[in-house]
Motif scaffolding. Structure first.
Motif, PDB file in Angstrom:
ATOM      1  N   ARG A  68      51.743  65.332  32.013  1.00 16.21           N
ATOM      2  CA  ARG A  68      50.343  64.922  32.129  1.00 16.21           C
ATOM      3  C   ARG A  68      49.472  66.094  32.571  1.00 16.21           C
ATOM      4  O   ARG A  68      48.399  66.329  32.028  1.00 16.21           O
ATOM      5  CB  ARG A  68      50.198  63.762  33.130  1.00 16.21           C
ATOM      6  CG  ARG A  68      50.584  62.413  32.567  1.00 16.21           C
ATOM      7  CD  ARG A  68      50.148  61.276  33.470  1.00 16.21           C
ATOM      8  NE  ARG A  68      50.601  61.413  34.847  1.00 16.21           N
ATOM      9  CZ  ARG A  68      51.782  61.016  35.318  1.00 16.21           C
ATOM     10  NH1 ARG A  68      52.656  60.446  34.504  1.00 16.21           N
ATOM     11  NH2 ARG A  68      52.101  61.172  36.579  1.00 16.21           N
ATOM     12  N   LEU A  69      49.943  66.844  33.578  1.00 19.24           N
ATOM     13  CA  LEU A  69      49.171  67.983  34.057  1.00 19.24           C
ATOM     14  C   LEU A  69      48.999  69.037  32.959  1.00 19.24           C
ATOM     15  O   LEU A  69      47.933  69.632  32.821  1.00 19.24           O
ATOM     16  CB  LEU A  69      49.841  68.600  35.288  1.00 19.24           C
ATOM     17  CG  LEU A  69      49.799  67.754  36.551  1.00 19.24           C
ATOM     18  CD1 LEU A  69      50.675  68.383  37.623  1.00 19.24           C
ATOM     19  CD2 LEU A  69      48.381  67.569  37.043  1.00 19.24           C
ATOM     20  N   GLN A  70      50.043  69.252  32.170  1.00 20.93           N
ATOM     21  CA  GLN A  70      49.956  70.219  31.076  1.00 20.93           C
ATOM     22  C   GLN A  70      48.958  69.735  30.032  1.00 20.93           C
ATOM     23  O   GLN A  70      48.133  70.513  29.545  1.00 20.93           O
ATOM     24  CB  GLN A  70      51.332  70.422  30.449  1.00 20.93           C
ATOM     25  CG  GLN A  70      51.348  71.490  29.382  1.00 20.93           C
ATOM     26  CD  GLN A  70      52.735  71.739  28.817  1.00 20.93           C
ATOM     27  OE1 GLN A  70      53.705  71.116  29.242  1.00 20.93           O
ATOM     28  NE2 GLN A  70      52.842  72.641  27.877  1.00 20.93           N
ATOM     29  N   TYR A  83      48.264  72.614  34.318  1.00 19.91           N
ATOM     30  CA  TYR A  83      49.593  73.190  34.551  1.00 19.91           C
ATOM     31  C   TYR A  83      50.009  73.962  33.313  1.00 19.91           C
ATOM     32  O   TYR A  83      49.834  73.495  32.193  1.00 19.91           O
ATOM     33  CB  TYR A  83      50.612  72.083  34.839  1.00 19.91           C
ATOM     34  CG  TYR A  83      52.057  72.536  34.780  1.00 19.91           C
ATOM     35  CD1 TYR A  83      52.603  73.296  35.796  1.00 19.91           C
ATOM     36  CD2 TYR A  83      52.868  72.206  33.704  1.00 19.91           C
ATOM     37  CE1 TYR A  83      53.921  73.715  35.744  1.00 19.91           C
ATOM     38  CE2 TYR A  83      54.189  72.617  33.643  1.00 19.91           C
ATOM     39  CZ  TYR A  83      54.706  73.371  34.665  1.00 19.91           C
ATOM     40  OH  TYR A  83      56.010  73.784  34.616  1.00 19.91           O
ATOM     41  N   THR A  84      50.549  75.141  33.543  1.00 19.49           N
ATOM     42  CA  THR A  84      51.092  75.943  32.455  1.00 19.49           C
ATOM     43  C   THR A  84      52.557  76.187  32.764  1.00 19.49           C
ATOM     44  O   THR A  84      52.883  76.738  33.823  1.00 19.49           O
ATOM     45  CB  THR A  84      50.365  77.291  32.340  1.00 19.49           C
ATOM     46  OG1 THR A  84      48.971  77.036  32.125  1.00 19.49           O
ATOM     47  CG2 THR A  84      50.922  78.116  31.190  1.00 19.49           C
ATOM     48  N   PRO A  85      53.453  75.768  31.888  1.00 19.36           N
ATOM     49  CA  PRO A  85      54.875  75.977  32.162  1.00 19.36           C
ATOM     50  C   PRO A  85      55.217  77.462  32.170  1.00 19.36           C
ATOM     51  O   PRO A  85      54.518  78.270  31.546  1.00 19.36           O
ATOM     52  CB  PRO A  85      55.582  75.251  31.014  1.00 19.36           C
ATOM     53  CG  PRO A  85      54.564  75.126  29.948  1.00 19.36           C
ATOM     54  CD  PRO A  85      53.226  75.119  30.605  1.00 19.36           C
ATOM     55  N   PRO A  86      56.266  77.819  32.893  1.00 16.69           N
ATOM     56  CA  PRO A  86      56.654  79.236  32.929  1.00 16.69           C
ATOM     57  C   PRO A  86      57.122  79.717  31.563  1.00 16.69           C
ATOM     58  O   PRO A  86      57.552  78.937  30.718  1.00 16.69           O
ATOM     59  CB  PRO A  86      57.804  79.265  33.941  1.00 16.69           C
ATOM     60  CG  PRO A  86      58.322  77.867  33.989  1.00 16.69           C
ATOM     61  CD  PRO A  86      57.157  76.973  33.659  1.00 16.69           C
ATOM     62  N   ALA A  87      57.020  81.022  31.373  1.00 13.68           N
ATOM     63  CA  ALA A  87      57.460  81.623  30.118  1.00 13.68           C
ATOM     64  C   ALA A  87      58.969  81.453  29.974  1.00 13.68           C
ATOM     65  O   ALA A  87      59.694  81.403  30.967  1.00 13.68           O
ATOM     66  CB  ALA A  87      57.090  83.101  30.087  1.00 13.68           C
TER      67      ALA A  87
END
Length: 55
Positions: A13-15, A20-24
């Motif tokens: 939801r945050l993304q 929110y950005t997930p890590p690479a």
């Protein structure tokens, strides 16, 4: 607002909301030659003494 039937996780939801950005997938490589100043042992000792207030 989420309901009981929502299948999204909190991170999904945050993304989706752009919060929110997930890590690479792959971490960034270490620099070959890190920059910044270099100090002699005497200079480093002087700086540490100043930081401690021992000057």
């Amino acid at each position: 607002m989420s309901t009981f039937g929502d299948r999204d996780t909190a991170l999904e939801r945050l993304q989706r909301e752009g919060r929110y950005t997930p890590p690479a997938g792959e971490p960034a490589p270490w620099p070959r030659h890190p920059g910044g100043p270099t100090y002699t042992t005497a200079e480093a000792d002087t700086l540490l003494d100043e930081m401690r207030g021992d000057h």
